[in-house]
Scaffold this motif. Sequence first.
Motif, short mmCIF file in Angstrom:
data_model
loop_
_atom_site.label_atom_id
_atom_site.label_comp_id
_atom_site.label_asym_id
_atom_site.label_seq_id
_atom_site.Cartn_x
_atom_site.Cartn_y
_atom_site.Cartn_z
N VAL A 1 78.94 25.52 6.52
CA VAL A 1 77.86 24.95 7.34
C VAL A 1 78.39 24.32 8.62
N ASP A 2 79.68 23.98 8.67
CA ASP A 2 80.26 23.40 9.88
C ASP A 2 80.61 24.45 10.94
N LEU A 3 80.52 25.72 10.61
CA LEU A 3 80.90 26.77 11.55
C LEU A 3 79.98 26.76 12.77
N PRO A 4 80.49 27.16 13.93
CA PRO A 4 79.65 27.24 15.13
C PRO A 4 78.76 28.49 15.12
N ILE A 5 77.79 28.51 16.01
CA ILE A 5 76.95 29.69 16.20
C ILE A 5 77.78 30.80 16.84
N GLN B 1 67.42 27.14 10.38
CA GLN B 1 66.60 28.34 10.18
C GLN B 1 67.33 29.41 9.35
N ILE B 2 68.58 29.17 8.97
CA ILE B 2 69.32 30.17 8.19
C ILE B 2 68.67 30.33 6.82
N THR B 3 68.42 31.56 6.45
CA THR B 3 67.72 31.83 5.20
C THR B 3 68.65 32.40 4.13
N ILE B 4 68.15 32.41 2.92
CA ILE B 4 68.86 33.05 1.81
C ILE B 4 69.13 34.50 2.14
N GLU C 1 64.73 28.74 3.72
CA GLU C 1 65.94 28.26 4.40
C GLU C 1 66.92 27.69 3.37
N ILE C 2 68.20 27.95 3.59
CA ILE C 2 69.22 27.53 2.62
C ILE C 2 69.33 26.02 2.56
N PHE C 3 69.04 25.31 3.66
CA PHE C 3 69.24 23.86 3.65
C PHE C 3 68.20 23.13 2.80
N MET D 1 74.76 39.15 4.90
CA MET D 1 75.91 38.82 5.74
C MET D 1 75.56 38.92 7.22
N SER D 2 74.43 38.35 7.57
CA SER D 2 73.98 38.45 8.96
C SER D 2 73.45 37.12 9.47
#
Length: 356
Positions: free
Chosen positions: A164-168, A124-127, A104-106, A133-134
Motif C-alpha cells: 500500500v506504500d507503493l507510488p502510483i 479506489q483500488i478494487t479487489i 475497494e480493498i481498503f 494484476m492491474s
Amino acid sequence: MNKFIWLVLMIAVPISLSAQLDFSEKNRIDHALFKEMDKKIDNGDYERITSVLVAGQGKLVFEKYYNGTDVNTLRNTRSVTKTMATILTGIAIDKGYVKSEKEEIFKYLKPELPIKNQDPRKQQITIEDLLTMSSMLECDDDNMFSRGNEERMYIVEDWLQFFVDLPIRSFPFGPKPKDSPYGRAMSYCSAGAATMAVVVENAVEMPLDSFAIQNLFDPLNIKDYKLHYTPSGVLNTAGGSEYRSRDFLKIIQMFLQNGEWDGKQILSKEWIQKAITPKANAREGTDYGYLLWLKSFGSDKKYKSYYMSGSGGQKVLAIPELEAVVIITTTNYGNRKAHSYTNELMNNYIVPALFN
C-alpha cells in the motif's frame, strides 16, 4: 490417442458436473506420444520435470513421476498457488463475506497510517484490480528497477504495508489502461496477490488457512500439504504452498466441473466464469483472468485453456472444450527455458496424443 478409444471413453463416461476423478490404473493409455515424451523426460531432454498427470473425461490417463519423486511428494510450484487467492475470494463472495470483486480493498485493510506516497486514487483500488494484476500501484516483478518488485518485498516483514506504500505507476513503455486490451494494463505483481490474502482473511474474520481448510481442502479431501505464510503469519498467496500433484489435479478438475465436487458446490459457476474470462492482456497470444493465464495449446489444432502457472514452467491446466486437465511440475526454478519446456510438452505430446 486412438480416436476410437477416446470415443469409447466419452460414451462410457458422459460429461457430468458431478463427475469425480478416477485414479484407477485401468484408465492409463498406452500412446506412442506419451512413450516418446516419457523417454525424453527420463533422458533429461526436458530438465527437472518432476511429474506429469493428464486426465480426460474424469479419468487419469497418464501419470508419471520423475527425478526421485513419487505420488506423495509435495510440490513447491511457486506462483501456481497465487490462484488460491482467486478461489478463496470467490468462496468469500459466494458466502456473503464480500459483496463483490468491485469493492475497494481498503474496506478490508488496516495498514499503518499514514500511508506513504499518498494519493486519493489509492482508495479506489478494487479487489478486481489485484486479481487481474492491474492496479495503479508501481509493482512489476519483471522489472528489477520496480519499487514493487517481489525481491524487495521478501526482505521486509510487513508485506501489506510494502504494497500500500507503493507510488502510483506511470506508463512510459506501453499503452495506458484506457488504450490497452480489455481496458487494463497488466504488470506481474506478487505483492498484490499476497495482499489479497489479507483482504479475504479480514473479510471472513478468521485465519485464512482455516477458511481454506473448511471450504476447499476438506471438501476435496486434500489432507497432505505444507502451507507457507508471510512474515506476519498470513497464508502466503504470493505462492509457495506445497501440495501433491493429484491434489492439484482435483482443484483444476473442480474448476472444470463448474465448481462442483462430490455433489457439493465448492465455488460458484458464476465466479469461475468471471475468473477464466480475459480481463487483461499479458503478452502476445496470452491473456489473463483472475490470477489465471489464458492461452491455447496444440500442434495442428490449438485448444483454449486456462491455467495456474509458476516459476520453473509449472502448469495446473484445464482445456474445457476437451474436458481435460493437466499437471506439470518441475524444479526448474530460474531456468530461462523452463516455460518453453512445458509448453513443448503440451503442444508436441500431450494435446496431440489425446485430442488430434
